[in-house]
Design a protein around this motif. Structure first.
Motif, PDB file in Angstrom:
ATOM      1  N   UNK A 121      43.584  52.837  11.118  1.00  0.00           N
ATOM      2  CA  UNK A 121      44.785  52.931  11.929  1.00  0.00           C
ATOM      3  C   UNK A 121      45.114  54.417  11.973  1.00  0.00           C
ATOM      4  N   UNK A 122      44.920  55.037  13.118  1.00  0.00           N
ATOM      5  CA  UNK A 122      44.982  56.499  13.201  1.00  0.00           C
ATOM      6  C   UNK A 122      45.794  56.905  14.418  1.00  0.00           C
ATOM      7  N   UNK A 139      42.452  44.927  16.386  1.00  0.00           N
ATOM      8  CA  UNK A 139      43.690  45.685  16.224  1.00  0.00           C
ATOM      9  C   UNK A 139      43.505  46.865  15.264  1.00  0.00           C
ATOM     10  N   UNK A 140      42.266  47.351  15.222  1.00  0.00           N
ATOM     11  CA  UNK A 140      41.951  48.544  14.439  1.00  0.00           C
ATOM     12  C   UNK A 140      41.205  49.557  15.296  1.00  0.00           C
ATOM     13  N   UNK A 145      39.159  64.245  11.130  1.00  0.00           N
ATOM     14  CA  UNK A 145      39.839  64.337   9.829  1.00  0.00           C
ATOM     15  C   UNK A 145      39.666  63.085   8.981  1.00  0.00           C
ATOM     16  N   UNK A 146      39.053  62.046   9.515  1.00  0.00           N
ATOM     17  CA  UNK A 146      38.930  60.758   8.819  1.00  0.00           C
ATOM     18  C   UNK A 146      40.313  60.227   8.430  1.00  0.00           C
ATOM     19  N   UNK A 147      41.311  60.511   9.265  1.00  0.00           N
ATOM     20  CA  UNK A 147      42.685  60.142   8.971  1.00  0.00           C
ATOM     21  C   UNK A 147      42.897  58.673   9.289  1.00  0.00           C
ATOM     22  N   UNK A 148      43.462  57.951   8.323  1.00  0.00           N
ATOM     23  CA  UNK A 148      43.844  56.576   8.579  1.00  0.00           C
ATOM     24  C   UNK A 148      42.771  55.539   8.319  1.00  0.00           C
ATOM     25  N   UNK A 149      41.639  55.943   7.735  1.00  0.00           N
ATOM     26  CA  UNK A 149      40.582  54.958   7.464  1.00  0.00           C
ATOM     27  C   UNK A 149      41.069  53.959   6.421  1.00  0.00           C
ATOM     28  N   UNK A 150      40.925  52.685   6.750  1.00  0.00           N
ATOM     29  CA  UNK A 150      41.324  51.619   5.828  1.00  0.00           C
ATOM     30  C   UNK A 150      40.105  51.011   5.136  1.00  0.00           C
ATOM     31  N   UNK A 151      39.007  50.883   5.884  1.00  0.00           N
ATOM     32  CA  UNK A 151      37.826  50.238   5.319  1.00  0.00           C
ATOM     33  C   UNK A 151      36.568  51.010   5.718  1.00  0.00           C
ATOM     34  N   UNK A 159      39.870  54.343  19.757  1.00  0.00           N
ATOM     35  CA  UNK A 159      41.141  53.728  19.398  1.00  0.00           C
ATOM     36  C   UNK A 159      41.308  52.419  20.152  1.00  0.00           C
ATOM     37  N   UNK A 160      41.939  51.442  19.522  1.00  0.00           N
ATOM     38  CA  UNK A 160      42.024  50.117  20.134  1.00  0.00           C
ATOM     39  C   UNK A 160      43.117  50.047  21.186  1.00  0.00           C
ATOM     40  N   UNK A 161      44.141  50.926  21.084  1.00  0.00           N
ATOM     41  CA  UNK A 161      45.310  50.796  21.955  1.00  0.00           C
ATOM     42  C   UNK A 161      44.960  51.048  23.424  1.00  0.00           C
TER      43      UNK A 161
END
Length: 127
Positions: free
Chosen positions: A100-101, A31-32, A110-116, A52-54
């Motif tokens: 989650x981007x 889910x990431x 943009x490296x937007x939404x990187x959590x880990x 993207x996972x979606x």
């Protein structure tokens, strides 16, 4: 404990192949959004490939398109980067990321939404 651990880097001759792995623990990758980035000495970290996972939408940078393939194994909670036809300018530390981007481009460009982030694995392409 949340972790991303890369492996599979090393020294390879030009034209050779490597497969990088990124194993996740402490959270679920399915889910990431996922991404592979690289950073060469003296250069900015750049997005190589993201997914993207979606809907599985996938991005490749122009420099690796047609040579690299990103994939994931949800059962193993692991992401892979298959790298073929390697060139000396692919030499870098390679990092995986979970995010989650909003779009795959936002993540990779943009490296937007990187959590880990993982800790990185060195890839050297040289004869």
């Amino acid at each position: 404990q949340v972790q991303l651990v890369e492996s599979g880097g090393g020294l390879v001759q030009p034209g050779g192949s490597l497969r990088l792995s990124c194993a996740a623990s402490g959270f679920t990758l399915n889910n990431h959004d996922i991404g592979w980035f690289r950073q060469a000495p003296g250069k900015e970290r750049e997005g190589v490939s993201c997914q993207v996972y979606s809907d599985g939408n996938t991005y490749y940078s122009d420099s690796v398109k047609g040579r690299f393939t990103i994939s994931r194994d949800n059962a193993k909670n692991t992401v892979y980067l298959q790298m073929d036809s390697l060139r000396p300018d692919d030499t870098a530390v390679y990092y995986c990321a979970a995010a989650i981007s909003p779009t795959v481009q936002a993540l990779c460009v943009k490296r937007f939404g990187v959590r880990y982030w993982g800790q990185g694995t060195q890839v050297n392409v040289s004869s």
